[in-house]
Design a protein around this motif. Structure first.
Motif, PDB file in Angstrom:
ATOM      1  N   LEU A  58      43.813  47.125  40.131  1.00 29.49           N
ATOM      2  CA  LEU A  58      43.352  47.153  38.747  1.00 29.49           C
ATOM      3  C   LEU A  58      44.386  47.773  37.806  1.00 29.49           C
ATOM      4  CD1 LEU A  58      39.606  48.173  39.216  1.00 29.49           C
ATOM      5  CD2 LEU A  58      40.468  45.988  38.347  1.00 29.49           C
ATOM      6  N   ASP A  59      45.294  48.570  38.336  1.00 29.23           N
ATOM      7  CA  ASP A  59      46.314  49.210  37.507  1.00 29.23           C
ATOM      8  C   ASP A  59      47.623  48.429  37.465  1.00 29.23           C
ATOM      9  OD1 ASP A  59      44.745  51.373  36.728  1.00 29.23           O
ATOM     10  OD2 ASP A  59      45.191  52.488  38.563  1.00 29.23           O
ATOM     11  N   THR A  60      47.636  47.233  38.000  1.00 30.27           N
ATOM     12  CA  THR A  60      48.860  46.432  37.990  1.00 30.27           C
ATOM     13  C   THR A  60      48.983  45.661  36.675  1.00 30.27           C
ATOM     14  OG1 THR A  60      47.692  44.626  39.111  1.00 30.27           O
ATOM     15  CG2 THR A  60      48.901  46.184  40.506  1.00 30.27           C
ATOM     16  N   ASP A  61      50.198  45.186  36.419  1.00 30.46           N
ATOM     17  CA  ASP A  61      50.464  44.499  35.147  1.00 30.46           C
ATOM     18  C   ASP A  61      49.678  43.198  35.029  1.00 30.46           C
ATOM     19  OD1 ASP A  61      52.202  46.488  34.393  1.00 30.46           O
ATOM     20  OD2 ASP A  61      53.992  45.465  35.156  1.00 30.46           O
ATOM     21  N   TYR A  62      49.547  42.462  36.139  1.00 29.26           N
ATOM     22  CA  TYR A  62      48.870  41.166  36.019  1.00 29.26           C
ATOM     23  C   TYR A  62      47.399  41.337  35.700  1.00 29.26           C
ATOM     24  CZ  TYR A  62      46.506  41.248  40.617  1.00 29.26           C
ATOM     25  OH  TYR A  62      45.688  41.537  41.670  1.00 29.26           O
ATOM     26  N   MET A  63      46.769  42.438  36.155  1.00 28.48           N
ATOM     27  CA  MET A  63      45.373  42.657  35.801  1.00 28.48           C
ATOM     28  C   MET A  63      45.240  43.113  34.348  1.00 28.48           C
ATOM     29  SD  MET A  63      43.327  41.703  38.094  1.00 28.48           S
ATOM     30  CE  MET A  63      41.864  42.413  37.341  1.00 28.48           C
ATOM     31  N   ARG A  64      46.202  43.893  33.864  1.00 27.37           N
ATOM     32  CA  ARG A  64      46.177  44.273  32.447  1.00 27.37           C
ATOM     33  C   ARG A  64      46.313  43.028  31.563  1.00 27.37           C
ATOM     34  NH1 ARG A  64      49.891  48.389  34.323  1.00 27.37           N
ATOM     35  NH2 ARG A  64      48.817  50.383  34.573  1.00 27.37           N
ATOM     36  N   LEU A  65      47.199  42.114  31.988  1.00 31.26           N
ATOM     37  CA  LEU A  65      47.367  40.873  31.243  1.00 31.26           C
ATOM     38  C   LEU A  65      46.097  40.030  31.286  1.00 31.26           C
ATOM     39  CD1 LEU A  65      49.145  38.914  29.664  1.00 31.26           C
ATOM     40  CD2 LEU A  65      50.033  38.067  31.864  1.00 31.26           C
ATOM     41  N   ALA A  66      45.434  40.028  32.452  1.00 36.03           N
ATOM     42  CA  ALA A  66      44.193  39.270  32.578  1.00 36.03           C
ATOM     43  C   ALA A  66      43.131  39.802  31.641  1.00 36.03           C
ATOM     44  CB  ALA A  66      43.708  39.319  34.025  1.00 36.03           C
ATOM     45  N   HIS A  67      43.013  41.119  31.547  1.00 34.33           N
ATOM     46  CA  HIS A  67      42.062  41.718  30.610  1.00 34.33           C
ATOM     47  C   HIS A  67      42.431  41.361  29.163  1.00 34.33           C
ATOM     48  CE1 HIS A  67      39.347  44.121  33.059  1.00 34.33           C
ATOM     49  NE2 HIS A  67      40.366  44.465  33.829  1.00 34.33           N
ATOM     50  N   ALA A  68      43.733  41.398  28.885  1.00 32.11           N
ATOM     51  CA  ALA A  68      44.166  41.102  27.512  1.00 32.11           C
ATOM     52  C   ALA A  68      43.843  39.662  27.132  1.00 32.11           C
ATOM     53  CB  ALA A  68      45.663  41.364  27.370  1.00 32.11           C
ATOM     54  N   LYS A  69      43.879  38.743  28.100  1.00 31.76           N
ATOM     55  CA  LYS A  69      43.563  37.337  27.831  1.00 31.76           C
ATOM     56  C   LYS A  69      42.065  37.082  27.770  1.00 31.76           C
ATOM     57  CE  LYS A  69      47.660  34.924  29.513  1.00 31.76           C
ATOM     58  NZ  LYS A  69      48.154  33.803  30.343  1.00 31.76           N
ATOM     59  N   ARG A  70      41.281  38.129  28.072  1.00 30.50           N
ATOM     60  CA  ARG A  70      39.817  38.011  28.028  1.00 30.50           C
ATOM     61  C   ARG A  70      39.321  36.851  28.900  1.00 30.50           C
ATOM     62  NH1 ARG A  70      37.712  41.307  24.208  1.00 30.50           N
ATOM     63  NH2 ARG A  70      39.142  42.111  22.614  1.00 30.50           N
ATOM     64  N   LEU A  71      39.825  36.806  30.117  1.00 27.14           N
ATOM     65  CA  LEU A  71      39.360  35.792  31.056  1.00 27.14           C
ATOM     66  C   LEU A  71      37.903  36.052  31.419  1.00 27.14           C
ATOM     67  CD1 LEU A  71      42.387  35.477  33.523  1.00 27.14           C
ATOM     68  CD2 LEU A  71      41.812  33.995  31.598  1.00 27.14           C
ATOM     69  N   PRO A  72      37.168  35.019  31.776  1.00 26.86           N
ATOM     70  CA  PRO A  72      35.783  35.223  32.218  1.00 26.86           C
ATOM     71  C   PRO A  72      35.747  36.190  33.406  1.00 26.86           C
ATOM     72  CG  PRO A  72      36.220  32.894  31.868  1.00 26.86           C
ATOM     73  CD  PRO A  72      37.535  33.589  31.739  1.00 26.86           C
ATOM     74  N   VAL A  73      34.688  36.974  33.483  1.00 27.80           N
ATOM     75  CA  VAL A  73      34.594  38.007  34.512  1.00 27.80           C
ATOM     76  C   VAL A  73      34.698  37.407  35.907  1.00 27.80           C
ATOM     77  CG1 VAL A  73      33.071  39.737  35.530  1.00 27.80           C
ATOM     78  CG2 VAL A  73      33.253  39.543  33.048  1.00 27.80           C
ATOM     79  N   ARG A  74      34.029  36.279  36.127  1.00 26.62           N
ATOM     80  CA  ARG A  74      34.049  35.668  37.454  1.00 26.62           C
ATOM     81  C   ARG A  74      35.468  35.280  37.857  1.00 26.62           C
ATOM     82  NH1 ARG A  74      30.278  30.534  39.357  1.00 26.62           N
ATOM     83  NH2 ARG A  74      31.059  30.410  41.507  1.00 26.62           N
ATOM     84  N   ARG A  75      36.218  34.664  36.927  1.00 27.23           N
ATOM     85  CA  ARG A  75      37.583  34.260  37.225  1.00 27.23           C
ATOM     86  C   ARG A  75      38.480  35.486  37.363  1.00 27.23           C
ATOM     87  NH1 ARG A  75      40.659  29.855  37.100  1.00 27.23           N
ATOM     88  NH2 ARG A  75      38.873  28.607  36.436  1.00 27.23           N
ATOM     89  N   LEU A  76      38.243  36.480  36.549  1.00 24.72           N
ATOM     90  CA  LEU A  76      39.076  37.675  36.565  1.00 24.72           C
ATOM     91  C   LEU A  76      39.020  38.364  37.926  1.00 24.72           C
ATOM     92  CD1 LEU A  76      40.761  39.828  35.020  1.00 24.72           C
ATOM     93  CD2 LEU A  76      38.580  40.901  34.401  1.00 24.72           C
ATOM     94  N   TYR A  77      37.811  38.569  38.441  1.00 25.54           N
ATOM     95  CA  TYR A  77      37.663  39.332  39.672  1.00 25.54           C
ATOM     96  C   TYR A  77      37.718  38.462  40.930  1.00 25.54           C
ATOM     97  CZ  TYR A  77      36.344  43.143  36.586  1.00 25.54           C
ATOM     98  OH  TYR A  77      36.355  44.103  35.621  1.00 25.54           O
ATOM     99  N   ALA A  78      37.064  37.309  40.899  1.00 18.18           N
ATOM    100  CA  ALA A  78      36.986  36.487  42.111  1.00 18.18           C
ATOM    101  C   ALA A  78      38.271  35.722  42.381  1.00 18.18           C
ATOM    102  CB  ALA A  78      35.811  35.514  42.002  1.00 18.18           C
ATOM    103  N   VAL A  79      38.950  35.253  41.325  1.00 21.70           N
ATOM    104  CA  VAL A  79      40.122  34.412  41.506  1.00 21.70           C
ATOM    105  C   VAL A  79      41.415  35.222  41.527  1.00 21.70           C
ATOM    106  CG1 VAL A  79      41.460  32.491  40.559  1.00 21.70           C
ATOM    107  CG2 VAL A  79      38.952  32.449  40.468  1.00 21.70           C
TER     108      VAL A  79
ATOM    109  N   LEU B 133      34.570  46.380  45.903  1.00 23.60           N
ATOM    110  CA  LEU B 133      35.039  45.822  44.635  1.00 23.60           C
ATOM    111  C   LEU B 133      34.179  46.314  43.478  1.00 23.60           C
ATOM    112  CD1 LEU B 133      36.931  43.763  43.202  1.00 23.60           C
ATOM    113  CD2 LEU B 133      35.205  42.020  43.655  1.00 23.60           C
ATOM    114  N   TRP B 134      32.871  46.291  43.671  1.00 22.83           N
ATOM    115  CA  TRP B 134      31.954  46.765  42.623  1.00 22.83           C
ATOM    116  C   TRP B 134      32.187  48.239  42.313  1.00 22.83           C
ATOM    117  CZ3 TRP B 134      28.206  50.598  43.175  1.00 22.83           C
ATOM    118  CH2 TRP B 134      27.325  50.756  42.096  1.00 22.83           C
ATOM    119  N   ALA B 135      32.324  49.054  43.349  1.00 21.50           N
ATOM    120  CA  ALA B 135      32.517  50.497  43.141  1.00 21.50           C
ATOM    121  C   ALA B 135      33.833  50.776  42.427  1.00 21.50           C
ATOM    122  CB  ALA B 135      32.483  51.225  44.485  1.00 21.50           C
ATOM    123  N   ALA B 136      34.881  50.021  42.760  1.00 19.45           N
ATOM    124  CA  ALA B 136      36.170  50.233  42.105  1.00 19.45           C
ATOM    125  C   ALA B 136      36.109  49.882  40.632  1.00 19.45           C
ATOM    126  CB  ALA B 136      37.242  49.413  42.808  1.00 19.45           C
ATOM    127  N   VAL B 137      35.500  48.747  40.307  1.00 21.56           N
ATOM    128  CA  VAL B 137      35.399  48.330  38.905  1.00 21.56           C
ATOM    129  C   VAL B 137      34.552  49.313  38.112  1.00 21.56           C
ATOM    130  CG1 VAL B 137      34.521  46.512  37.379  1.00 21.56           C
ATOM    131  CG2 VAL B 137      35.765  45.902  39.468  1.00 21.56           C
TER     132      VAL B 137
END
Length: 339
Positions: free
Chosen positions: A226-247, A140-144
């Motif tokens: 990481l290239d899916t729409d829901y992850m792009r939306l998550a980045h756009a919402k500026r979710l906390p990093v922990r919630r973004l990646y772990a949840v 996960l770390w290497a991909a991000v």
């Protein structure tokens, strides 16, 4: 599947129209495949002793043994019966738990397996757990870090190191760890099972290559997510990093990774043979090598049967688990479309 991002914990998605669900029919098919595979394994383990060149009884009793003694021993073991009769007797023994007697120690083979199997399984399960615990966060770390072509140096280092780690056999890791941490520094026990510390070196030796392999797979799966729409939306919402990646990210990358972990568990059960010999581990590995070198055919025959059955059962359980975790797996069937 539509994934909605909220501040609530991620819940298991409800199958949509046209989704796929587990069915008894598909479960029965995989169970039938397991039964057929086990039947083939029994036939192969029986045929082994008849395909090996030479006379195992002559080897056991010695070249100078009188012919009368060899013939009497052969009759005692039922080896002078017809091949079909021997096979029927062998199948009856297998289902009754009687796997014969060691030529050299005269110990029941079932007792040998009962003594060593728990220690072998403990190594394999612990090594799989360690590999997953290290590999998933690493992938996960290497991909991000390397997403969208960033940090080429990190990507090169990751792929080079994990590729090299996969290529090195487990027993070489065992020898290196033994020389450095046991014989050299004296930090850990060099051999045997004397306590919890005895697990550290063999488990580490067994887990390095699988961890590297799973980390590479986890990175690929994470890059895809990481290239899916829901992850792009998550980045756009500026979710906390922990919630973004772990949840949101991690649960959607685990299916293929955990599947590989389950398959590697089957491989680690058989792959532990040489590592167990390096550390004089009281499992099945040491007895397997002894049986092969001493031509103790009943023990070798039983080891083939036990190792093969364990791998088949683990693969079956992985298929079932994949069907539960991934509704699109081969264990599931399409539900009826709603009109």
């Amino acid at each position: 599947m539509t994934i909605t991002l909220t501040d609530e914990p991620t819940k298991a998605p409800v199958p949509a129209r046209g989704a796929r669900r587990l069915t008894p029919l598909f479960f029965a098919r995989h169970l039938l495949r397991l039964v057929v595979s086990l039947a083939v394994l029994v036939v192969a383990s029986f045929a082994m002793i008849h395909l090996i060149p030479g006379d195992p009884l002559r080897h056991m009793l010695g070249p100078a043994a009188p012919k009368e003694l060899v013939d009497a021993r052969r009759a005692e073991l039922g080896l002078d019966d017809s091949l079909p009769a021997q096979f029927v007797h062998y199948v009856q023994q297998v289902f009754s738990g009687d796997l014969g007697t060691s030529f050299f120690s005269s110990q029941p083979v079932s007792d040998i397996i009962a003594q060593g199997l728990p220690n072998t399984l403990a190594l394999a399960v612990l090594a799989t757990g360690v590999a997953l615990a290290v590999a998933i966060p690493l992938g996960l770390w290497a991909a991000v870090r390397t997403h969208q072509g960033r940090r080429r140096g990190t990507e090169t280092a990751f792929t080079t190191l994990t590729g090299a780690a996969v290529a090195i056999p487990e027993y070489l890791y065992g020898l290196a760890l033994l020389l450095v941490f046991a014989l050299g520094a004296g930090l850990l026990p060099p051999a045997g099972l004397t306590g919890p510390a005895s697990y550290v070196l063999p488990v580490t030796a067994l887990s390095i290559a699988p961890a590297a392999m799973i980390a590479r797979l986890a990175r690929v799966e994470t890059l895809r997510e990481l290239d899916t729409d829901y992850m792009r939306l998550a980045h756009a919402k500026r979710l906390p990093v922990r919630r973004l990646y772990a949840v949101h990210l991690l649960p959607n990358t685990l299916t293929a990774t955990l599947t590989m972990g389950g398959l590697l568990l089957g491989g680690l059960i058989t792959g532990s043979v040489l590592v167990e010999n390096v550390f004089a581990w009281p499992g099945l590995g040491q007895r397997t090598v002894e049986a092969i070198t001493q031509k103790d055919y009943p023990v070798a025959q039983a080891m083939i049967l036990v190792y093969g059955a364990l791998v088949l059962v683990v693969n079956f359980l992985v298929d079932v688990a994949l069907g539960v975790l991934d509704p699109k797996s081969s264990l599931s069937a399409p539900t009826r479309q709603e009109g």
